[in-house]
Design a protein around this motif. Sequence first.
Motif, short mmCIF file in Angstrom:
data_model
loop_
_atom_site.label_atom_id
_atom_site.label_comp_id
_atom_site.label_asym_id
_atom_site.label_seq_id
_atom_site.Cartn_x
_atom_site.Cartn_y
_atom_site.Cartn_z
N THR A 186 0.83 -1.30 0.07
CA THR A 186 0.05 -0.28 0.05
C THR A 186 0.82 1.28 0.10
O THR A 186 0.74 2.19 -0.87
N LEU B 263 -5.63 7.07 1.32
CA LEU B 263 -5.90 5.61 1.59
C LEU B 263 -4.82 4.95 2.30
O LEU B 263 -4.93 3.94 3.04
N THR B 264 -3.50 5.55 2.33
CA THR B 264 -2.40 5.01 3.34
C THR B 264 -3.07 5.23 4.61
O THR B 264 -2.60 4.28 5.44
N GLN C 2 0.69 3.75 -3.23
CA GLN C 2 0.26 5.08 -2.76
C GLN C 2 1.28 6.24 -2.84
O GLN C 2 1.03 7.45 -3.29
N VAL D 219 -5.31 2.70 5.73
CA VAL D 219 -4.65 1.09 6.04
C VAL D 219 -4.16 1.26 7.31
O VAL D 219 -4.07 0.54 8.12
#
Length: 438
Positions: A234, A279-280, A238, A283
């Motif tokens: 990820t 998004l990082t 990203q 996560v």
Amino acid sequence: MKNRISVALGFLGLIAIGAVLLASPWARVEGVWGDPMTAVFTACSAVCVTGLSVVDIAAEFTFAGQITMIVLVEIGCLGLMTVSTFLMVAIGRRISLSREFSLMNAYGVEAVRGVKGLILWVVCSMLIIEAAGAAVIYTRLGDAYLSIFYSVMGFCNAGFSILPGSIAPFAEDCTIILTLAVETILGSIGFLVIYNLCTFKFLRRGYGGRGKLSLHTRVVLRFSFYLLLIAFATVLAQEWNASLKGLPLWEKLCTGFYQAVTPRTCGFCIIPTEDLRPLTRHVYTLLMFIGGAPGSAAAGMKVTTLAVLIYTLTAMCRGDNVTVIDRKTIPMDIVRESLVIFMALVAFASVVFGALLVTEGGMDDVSSDALFFETVSAITTTGLSMGDTTARLSFAGKIVIMVAMFIGRLGALTVVLMIGDRESASHIRFPQEEIVIG
């Protein structure tokens, strides 16, 4: 019940002692008594091995104050029960049976024999790992104190820093970064796993067979690897052309790897959390919530709980009425406790987040995303924060975060003691009746 209360009071007592020491003139750069809230918050964060801070550690505390923080972190990492037991063993006192069973549950030891040796091994192994990490870092920095400080914080998953930018000043030195990453991983997988890895080849089972890794160790290593792989992929996907843009290939990989390790409840960072893509950070939030392994420096839901939930869901989808992992049936009590831990943590996070929305309602420049990230970081004792969110919290907000850190750190121990002090089952059976769900 008495054991649970004594552990909670022990942690509170340690925080109180640490706060007094950190507020005293000899621990402050100004040489006068400092702000009580700052001292209490720092002591709570250190004992709970979190790493959240409302001040600049180097600018606020003297060398003596920083040493005090190191001691608090070490005791918080081991747990008061383990430290007190180690001291009892050191002076030759006998360990009570209830304490032995509590430690057996904490470290997964199935036999009472050898608990004293296990505790001695736990303390010594921690010191050896930290010393080895400090030695490697010293070869790069040439500063003994910095090497020891960061090695301790790395293994204990605390995340305090005495340099600006967390560990960003070491970003170009992959040896230091990888050393801290390995220490963080070792600290998050738990002493039981380390013990099993160091001894299983030399054990002998029945019929002369070699020892083997326990189911607990296999599950922890497997799921820790999966989560690390997901996080690493990820971060690279990203951040490759974002926060990692412009870095040499090797530095990109090294930084990306450490950024994948740190959300497992460490708190160090190379790239500021607020600079990561949405998004990082999402996560990261999930990884913080999961945390590390039981009996480790990490908190959170724990990887073993995640494993039980996933295998239970898989069994339900297949129509099986039992949870099986590696051809071993998981007792229903463990399945039920996993569900309780998951739901309790979700509920606790919701309450803490709601409380922060109330206490910080007037802070228009602090987003709800930052407060939610702060919430998960506190209850899982991770220590990551978006910008200076922690320092800008109101007095009430800091109290909420301290309570979150304390309960988050105490939760695992409380569950262990609840298992050890389980009351006898009720013999009353009530009639069954179905309700509609789903």
